[in-house]
Write an enzyme that holds these catalytic residues in place. Structure first.
Site, PDB file in Angstrom:
ATOM      1  CB  CYS A  54     -19.000   6.600   0.185  1.00 55.52           C
ATOM      2  SG  CYS A  54     -17.468   5.933   0.553  1.00 55.52           S
TER       3      CYS A  54
ATOM      4  CE1 TYR B  59       2.293  -3.981  -0.577  1.00 62.98           C
ATOM      5  CE2 TYR B  59       0.523  -2.398  -0.085  1.00 62.98           C
ATOM      6  CZ  TYR B  59       0.897  -3.426  -0.770  1.00 62.98           C
ATOM      7  OH  TYR B  59       0.092  -3.986  -1.680  1.00 62.98           O
TER       8      TYR B  59
ATOM      9  CB  CYS C  80     -19.091   1.629  -5.364  1.00 66.82           C
ATOM     10  SG  CYS C  80     -18.094   3.365  -5.487  1.00 66.82           S
TER      11      CYS C  80
ATOM     12  CG  ASP D 109      -5.233  -5.734  -2.741  1.00 65.99           C
ATOM     13  OD1 ASP D 109      -4.339  -6.128  -2.058  1.00 65.99           O
ATOM     14  OD2 ASP D 109      -5.781  -4.481  -2.589  1.00 65.99           O
TER      15      ASP D 109
ATOM     16  CB  CYS E   2     -17.783  -1.077  -1.703  1.00 67.34           C
ATOM     17  SG  CYS E   2     -16.763  -0.447  -0.642  1.00 67.34           S
TER      18      CYS E   2
HETATM   19  C1  LIG Z   1      -3.056  -0.391  -1.650  1.00 65.14           C
HETATM   20  C2  LIG Z   1      -2.737  -0.194  -0.478  1.00 65.14           C
HETATM   21  C3  LIG Z   1      -1.526   0.561   0.054  1.00 65.14           C
HETATM   22  C4  LIG Z   1      -0.690   1.286  -0.898  1.00 65.14           C
HETATM   23  O1  LIG Z   1       0.011   0.754  -1.950  1.00 65.14           O
HETATM   24  P1  LIG Z   1       0.639   1.174  -3.196  1.00 65.14           P
HETATM   25  O2  LIG Z   1       0.917   0.067  -3.996  1.00 65.14           O
HETATM   26  O3  LIG Z   1       1.888   1.908  -2.554  1.00 65.14           O
HETATM   27  O4  LIG Z   1      -0.230   2.241  -3.735  1.00 65.14           O
HETATM   28  C5  LIG Z   1      -1.258   0.580   1.273  1.00 65.14           C
HETATM   29  N1  LIG Z   1      -1.598  -0.165   2.155  1.00 65.14           N
HETATM   30  C6  LIG Z   1      -2.924  -1.066   1.889  1.00 65.14           C
HETATM   31  C7  LIG Z   1      -3.031  -1.792   3.066  1.00 65.14           C
HETATM   32  C8  LIG Z   1      -3.217  -0.908   0.576  1.00 65.14           C
HETATM   33  O5  LIG Z   1      -4.293  -1.686   0.337  1.00 65.14           O
END
Ligand SMILES: *Cc1c(COP(=O)(O)O)cnc(C)c1O
Length: 437
Positions: free
Chosen positions: A129, A117, A133, A334, A136
């Site tokens: 860990c 992001y 899990c 995701d 995982c």
């Molecule tokens: C989940 C994640 C984040 C954080 O995402 P938020 O929606 O801000 O909680 C940041 N980087 C990666 C690679 C992620 O998988």
């Protein structure tokens, strides 16, 4: 817990040891033989053969604490057992499953770092860990030799964060960051928090669930030094909220740490609106705010854990309006390939006219919301200093927008987003070359 005591009796565990988290690490159950011995569960030779193979590929590790939560009379459907003990179905890898479904390794500009992001990064500070899990998403990293990168090995990641002024949020993940020593955690937090543009630090850890004794007064003292600090933990079932884990949460919350929870929707474990609702209500009672409910990723060997997406929508439908607004997690998928988290919700907008929107509520009531007949939109030319909305942000015009936000922007001339691999665009290019040639 009944078995808690039984465990102590069979293993002659002193109470002092039981509350010592390092004891649990040293005595984690890592083989079938240990598991059979302690639980008196017996597997057939055929099952054993498959399980041994499974453990070779995806190792086994259960803390005595977490193991003690298994209801041995009904272990086959026990949520703790299902999350921690391998299934014979794990070696069943389907063609659409991937070792790195979220392309975390491809989005890695420096070792141990995932930058997906614009303004935040994920730093993998260990691959350890205390409990592995079974669901995982980073199974590919589990059982690589246990490794904690040294401070020097993290240097490149720190440099990248320092150089990139847009990053304002660093998320420590792993493995489990709280598997590191208090001193090392302190050192890493100190290093990151002195970077001027870092506004918040987050830690993702499952220790309050699988090893609550890790939350010691000494660790709290370290964590307390850094603010604002957010901790996201990973409870999946109400049964995991024991007195010990509640105590750990209390210590963290009392230290001023903001607590959140990320659950994974798992078939046979928590794919039930009442289970998730009960879990979330218990979490908020313990000052933990439900954050995400994840659709199970496309990692290898997780087929038996996956639900259809409609199950998640059904769960969210059972929560919005029905319970405390902030007890509801955001259900996300995701994106395979590394697109990031995508929220998925039930639909509440039924229709939309020129100035009226038709909505339905959680009870089935259909209602209208009359929109204003006159609305003077604030045209945004990215000149915050002279805008009547008074953000007064200098140089706001330097920041560019991406994605759908770009299409909505007043100043950007882009009218469509086109996939980089698009036959139609390729044809256009070809035709243009023909014309020119
Ligand atoms: C989940 C994640 C984040 C954080 O995402 P938020 O929606 O801000 O909680 C940041 N980087 C990666 C690679 C992620 O998988």
């Amino acid at each position: 817990m009944v078995f808690d005591n039984k465990y102590k009796m069979t293993k002659k565990v002193k109470n002092a040891n039981w509350k010592d988290w390092t004891w649990h690490i040293r005595h984690s159950i890592k083989t079938l033989k240990q598991f059979e011995e302690i639980t008196e569960i017996k597997f057939t030779p055929e099952e054993k053969a498959v399980l041994e193979e499974t453990i070779k590929k995806f190792p086994l590790s259960i803390t005595p604490y977490y193991l003690s939560l298994i209801d041995l009379q009904n272990y086959k459907t026990d949520p703790v057992y299902l999350q921690s003990f391998p299934s014979t179905k794990e070696l069943n890898v389907l063609p659409h499953e991937m070792t790195d479904p979220l392309s975390e390794d491809k989005d890695s500009p420096a070792p141990y770092l995932t930058h997906r992001y614009p303004d935040r990064v994920l730093l993998h500070v260990s691959n350890l860990c205390s409990m592995y899990c079974r669901h995982c998403t980073r199974k590919r990293k589990v059982g690589d030799k246990d490794s904690i990168p040294s401070f020097e090995e993290l240097e490149e990641a720190f440099k990248y964060i320092e150089k990139n002024g847009k990053i304002r949020d660093v998320l420590l993940s792993g493995g489990d960051p709280l598997m590191l020593s208090d001193e090392y955690i302190d050192k890493i937090l100190a290093k990151i928090s002195q970077i001027p543009h870092i506004e918040i630090i987050r830690i993702g850890t499952r220790t309050p669930v699988v090893l609550p004794y890790r939350i010691t007064p000494k660790l709290i003292k370290v964590l307390k030094k850094y603010r604002p600090l957010y901790i996201n933990t990973h409870f999946n079932h109400p049964r995991e909220l024991t007195n010990s884990s509640k105590k750990a949460l209390t210590m963290l919350a009392d230290a001023g740490i903001v607590l959140g929870n990320q659950s994974v929707l798992l078939a046979g474990v928590n794919d039930c609106p009442r289970i998730i609702k009960t879990l979330c209500q218990k979490l908020v009672k313990n000052r933990v705010r439900p954050y995400y409910l994840y659709q199970c990723d496309l990692s290898e060997g997780l087929t038996h854990f996956r639900t259809p997406v409609n199950k998640g929508i059904e769960i969210i439908e059972s929560m919005i309006g029905h319970t405390t607004g902030f007890a509801r997690p955001i259900y996300v998928i995701d994106a395979p390939g590394g697109g990031g988290k995508i929220p998925v919700e039930p639909n509440y907008i039924i229709s939309w006219g020129a100035n009226k929107v038709i909505l339905r509520n959680y009870e089935g009531v259909i209602t209208t919301y009359k929109e204003p007949d006159f609305y003077e939109a604030t045209f945004c030319n990215r000149d915050c200093v002279n805008c009547k909305l008074q953000l007064n942000l200098e140089e706001a015009n330097k920041f560019s927008t991406i994605g759908i936000e770009k299409l909505l922007s007043d100043t950007d001339k882009t009218i469509s987003l086109v996939p980089s691999v698009n036959q139609r665009m390729k044809r256009r290019k070809r035709n243009k070359t023909n014309e020119n040639g």
